[in-house]
Design a protein around this motif. Structure first.
Motif, PDB file in Angstrom:
ATOM      1  N   PHE A   1      80.660  24.446   9.554  1.00 37.55           N
ATOM      2  CA  PHE A   1      81.021  26.434   9.637  1.00 37.55           C
ATOM      3  C   PHE A   1      82.206  25.937   9.514  1.00 37.55           C
ATOM      4  O   PHE A   1      82.506  26.975   9.273  1.00 37.55           O
ATOM      5  CB  PHE A   1      80.186  26.180  10.606  1.00 37.55           C
ATOM      6  CG  PHE A   1      78.757  26.911  10.572  1.00 37.55           C
ATOM      7  CD1 PHE A   1      78.636  27.250   9.466  1.00 37.55           C
ATOM      8  CD2 PHE A   1      77.917  25.613  11.479  1.00 37.55           C
ATOM      9  CE1 PHE A   1      76.197  28.130   9.391  1.00 37.55           C
ATOM     10  CE2 PHE A   1      76.469  25.946  10.688  1.00 37.55           C
ATOM     11  CZ  PHE A   1      75.867  27.220  10.536  1.00 37.55           C
ATOM     12  N   GLN A   2      82.838  25.324  10.620  1.00 40.17           N
ATOM     13  CA  GLN A   2      84.526  25.744  10.682  1.00 40.17           C
ATOM     14  C   GLN A   2      85.291  26.105   9.373  1.00 40.17           C
ATOM     15  O   GLN A   2      86.517  25.945   9.241  1.00 40.17           O
ATOM     16  CB  GLN A   2      85.375  25.268  12.231  1.00 40.17           C
ATOM     17  CG  GLN A   2      84.218  25.113  13.685  1.00 40.17           C
ATOM     18  CD  GLN A   2      84.167  27.002  13.487  1.00 40.17           C
ATOM     19  OE1 GLN A   2      85.212  27.379  13.636  1.00 40.17           O
ATOM     20  NE2 GLN A   2      83.354  27.650  14.174  1.00 40.17           N
ATOM     21  N   ARG A   3      84.930  25.116   8.768  1.00 46.62           N
ATOM     22  CA  ARG A   3      85.302  24.376   7.824  1.00 46.62           C
ATOM     23  C   ARG A   3      85.160  24.955   5.594  1.00 46.62           C
ATOM     24  O   ARG A   3      85.569  25.031   5.229  1.00 46.62           O
ATOM     25  CB  ARG A   3      85.403  22.822   7.381  1.00 46.62           C
ATOM     26  CG  ARG A   3      85.911  22.038   8.345  1.00 46.62           C
ATOM     27  CD  ARG A   3      86.223  20.710   7.867  1.00 46.62           C
ATOM     28  NE  ARG A   3      84.519  20.231   7.526  1.00 46.62           N
ATOM     29  CZ  ARG A   3      84.324  18.869   8.297  1.00 46.62           C
ATOM     30  NH1 ARG A   3      85.022  18.979   9.762  1.00 46.62           N
ATOM     31  NH2 ARG A   3      83.532  18.642   8.482  1.00 46.62           N
ATOM     32  N   VAL A   4      83.861  25.189   6.355  1.00 49.60           N
ATOM     33  CA  VAL A   4      83.644  25.798   4.947  1.00 49.60           C
ATOM     34  C   VAL A   4      84.266  27.326   4.820  1.00 49.60           C
ATOM     35  O   VAL A   4      84.844  28.576   5.404  1.00 49.60           O
ATOM     36  CB  VAL A   4      82.092  26.626   5.493  1.00 49.60           C
ATOM     37  CG1 VAL A   4      81.096  25.208   5.037  1.00 49.60           C
ATOM     38  CG2 VAL A   4      81.504  27.567   6.487  1.00 49.60           C
ATOM     39  N   GLY A   5      84.325  28.075   3.266  1.00 47.44           N
ATOM     40  CA  GLY A   5      84.283  29.047   3.140  1.00 47.44           C
ATOM     41  C   GLY A   5      83.813  30.830   3.636  1.00 47.44           C
ATOM     42  O   GLY A   5      83.131  30.600   4.851  1.00 47.44           O
ATOM     43  N   GLY A   6      84.016  31.760   2.546  1.00 46.97           N
ATOM     44  CA  GLY A   6      83.465  32.421   3.148  1.00 46.97           C
ATOM     45  C   GLY A   6      81.639  32.935   3.518  1.00 46.97           C
ATOM     46  O   GLY A   6      81.089  31.408   2.249  1.00 46.97           O
ATOM     47  N   LEU A   7      81.226  34.007   3.292  1.00 47.50           N
ATOM     48  CA  LEU A   7      79.925  33.864   2.619  1.00 47.50           C
ATOM     49  C   LEU A   7      79.747  33.609   1.074  1.00 47.50           C
ATOM     50  O   LEU A   7      81.001  34.312   0.053  1.00 47.50           O
ATOM     51  CB  LEU A   7      79.159  35.223   2.761  1.00 47.50           C
ATOM     52  CG  LEU A   7      78.635  35.354   4.085  1.00 47.50           C
ATOM     53  CD1 LEU A   7      78.691  37.123   4.784  1.00 47.50           C
ATOM     54  CD2 LEU A   7      77.608  34.916   4.551  1.00 47.50           C
ATOM     55  N   SER A   8      78.621  32.898   0.942  1.00 51.18           N
ATOM     56  CA  SER A   8      78.735  32.974  -0.875  1.00 51.18           C
ATOM     57  C   SER A   8      77.863  34.553  -1.620  1.00 51.18           C
ATOM     58  O   SER A   8      77.603  35.146  -1.142  1.00 51.18           O
ATOM     59  CB  SER A   8      77.201  31.800  -0.842  1.00 51.18           C
ATOM     60  OG  SER A   8      76.466  32.034  -2.107  1.00 51.18           O
ATOM     61  N   GLY A   9      79.005  34.321  -2.669  1.00 48.68           N
ATOM     62  CA  GLY A   9      78.068  35.460  -3.618  1.00 48.68           C
ATOM     63  C   GLY A   9      77.407  35.225  -5.134  1.00 48.68           C
ATOM     64  O   GLY A   9      76.965  36.132  -5.820  1.00 48.68           O
ATOM     65  N   ARG A  10      77.074  34.044  -5.071  1.00 47.26           N
ATOM     66  CA  ARG A  10      76.118  33.352  -5.725  1.00 47.26           C
ATOM     67  C   ARG A  10      74.611  34.233  -5.136  1.00 47.26           C
ATOM     68  O   ARG A  10      74.316  34.542  -4.437  1.00 47.26           O
ATOM     69  CB  ARG A  10      76.101  32.361  -5.606  1.00 47.26           C
ATOM     70  CG  ARG A  10      76.783  31.638  -6.369  1.00 47.26           C
ATOM     71  CD  ARG A  10      76.884  30.121  -6.758  1.00 47.26           C
ATOM     72  NE  ARG A  10      77.199  29.216  -5.602  1.00 47.26           N
ATOM     73  CZ  ARG A  10      76.696  27.699  -6.190  1.00 47.26           C
ATOM     74  NH1 ARG A  10      76.410  27.537  -6.498  1.00 47.26           N
ATOM     75  NH2 ARG A  10      77.631  26.952  -4.892  1.00 47.26           N
ATOM     76  N   PHE A  11      73.788  34.251  -6.717  1.00 44.44           N
ATOM     77  CA  PHE A  11      72.752  35.196  -6.890  1.00 44.44           C
ATOM     78  C   PHE A  11      71.899  34.053  -5.750  1.00 44.44           C
ATOM     79  O   PHE A  11      71.131  34.405  -4.973  1.00 44.44           O
ATOM     80  CB  PHE A  11      71.591  36.010  -7.488  1.00 44.44           C
ATOM     81  CG  PHE A  11      71.296  36.076  -7.142  1.00 44.44           C
ATOM     82  CD1 PHE A  11      70.930  37.727  -6.554  1.00 44.44           C
ATOM     83  CD2 PHE A  11      69.839  36.225  -8.435  1.00 44.44           C
ATOM     84  CE1 PHE A  11      69.365  38.369  -6.502  1.00 44.44           C
ATOM     85  CE2 PHE A  11      68.511  36.550  -7.789  1.00 44.44           C
ATOM     86  CZ  PHE A  11      67.930  37.496  -7.287  1.00 44.44           C
ATOM     87  N   SER A  12      71.522  32.641  -6.768  1.00 40.03           N
ATOM     88  CA  SER A  12      70.869  32.116  -6.977  1.00 40.03           C
ATOM     89  C   SER A  12      71.458  31.272  -5.505  1.00 40.03           C
ATOM     90  O   SER A  12      72.882  30.581  -5.488  1.00 40.03           O
ATOM     91  CB  SER A  12      70.592  31.731  -7.932  1.00 40.03           C
ATOM     92  OG  SER A  12      71.124  30.493  -8.551  1.00 40.03           O
ATOM     93  N   VAL A  13      70.549  30.340  -5.022  1.00 46.66           N
ATOM     94  CA  VAL A  13      70.627  29.040  -3.828  1.00 46.66           C
ATOM     95  C   VAL A  13      69.837  27.708  -4.335  1.00 46.66           C
ATOM     96  O   VAL A  13      68.347  28.172  -4.797  1.00 46.66           O
ATOM     97  CB  VAL A  13      70.727  29.426  -2.599  1.00 46.66           C
ATOM     98  CG1 VAL A  13      70.344  28.109  -2.000  1.00 46.66           C
ATOM     99  CG2 VAL A  13      70.856  30.593  -2.136  1.00 46.66           C
ATOM    100  N   GLY A  14      70.496  26.425  -4.574  1.00 42.78           N
ATOM    101  CA  GLY A  14      69.493  25.807  -4.904  1.00 42.78           C
ATOM    102  C   GLY A  14      69.822  24.630  -6.561  1.00 42.78           C
ATOM    103  O   GLY A  14      70.953  25.044  -5.998  1.00 42.78           O
ATOM    104  N   ALA A  15      69.295  24.055  -6.498  1.00 43.46           N
ATOM    105  CA  ALA A  15      69.641  22.486  -7.363  1.00 43.46           C
ATOM    106  C   ALA A  15      68.637  22.440  -7.967  1.00 43.46           C
ATOM    107  O   ALA A  15      67.215  21.991  -7.282  1.00 43.46           O
ATOM    108  CB  ALA A  15      70.903  21.328  -5.791  1.00 43.46           C
ATOM    109  N   ASN A  16      69.386  22.077  -9.570  1.00 43.85           N
ATOM    110  CA  ASN A  16      68.003  21.377 -10.074  1.00 43.85           C
ATOM    111  C   ASN A  16      67.942  19.374  -9.657  1.00 43.85           C
ATOM    112  O   ASN A  16      67.393  18.732  -9.929  1.00 43.85           O
ATOM    113  CB  ASN A  16      68.162  20.786 -11.448  1.00 43.85           C
ATOM    114  CG  ASN A  16      67.826  21.946 -12.126  1.00 43.85           C
ATOM    115  OD1 ASN A  16      66.920  23.250 -11.381  1.00 43.85           O
ATOM    116  ND2 ASN A  16      69.104  22.631 -12.720  1.00 43.85           N
TER     117      ASN A  16
END
Length: 162
Positions: free
Chosen positions: A72-87
């Motif tokens: 959590f300390q190393r991540v960037g900010g909140l995501s602006g992407r609409f979708s979450v996930g991966a194929n």
């Protein structure tokens, strides 16, 4: 907006992983267990998206909890992407008991469960942290693969980014 059958599948997997602790509660307790026995935290689960199954379980220790707090300390900010996930790729589920206090990107909340979504490189998407608060709010943070490489190596988690 980009919805695929894989996005739906990923949400179904996340729902299943969220239900695992409840399914475990339905199992009859061991009659030999004494009242002083401490409850063991739910394990950290590694889910392979392409195989559509949990491929590894890791004991949920204080050391691992600290590693997740450091993410959590190393991540960037909140995501602006609409979708979450991966194929394809992996999803790491980290339950927190007690909840983990998080202060990031101007937010302050108690995280009860964290999903690390590591898409395969062929998807050309960056990893995301999907955090669920005790207030039933969801937060998605952008991050990079490098933040998770020590964790993946330490627990011998097979992933093509290494």
């Amino acid at each position: 907006m980009k919805f695929t059958k894989y996005t739906t599948t990923l949400w179904a997997v996340i729902a299943l992983l969220l239900m695992l602790p409840m399914l475990g509660a339905a199992v009859a307790p061991n009659s030999n267990a004494g009242p002083q026995q401490e409850s063991v935290p739910a394990p950290v689960l590694i889910y392979d998206v392409k195989q559509d199954k949990v491929v590894q379980a890791i004991p949920n220790t204080a050391e691992l909890r600290q590693e997740a707090s450091d993410w959590f300390q190393r991540v960037g900010g909140l995501s602006g992407r609409f979708s979450v996930g991966a194929n394809s790729g992996i999803v790491i589920r980290v339950p927190f008991q007690p909840p983990l206090p998080v202060a990031k990107a101007g937010l302050s909340f108690q995280c009860k469960e964290l999903f690390v979504i590591l898409p395969s490189h062929e998807e050309k998407e960056s990893p995301q942290l999907l955090a669920f608060s005790t207030e039933d709010k969801t937060f998605v943070f952008e991050c990079s693969y490098q933040e998770f490489e020590p964790f993946l190596k330490k627990y011998n988690i097979a992933f093509e980014s290494l």
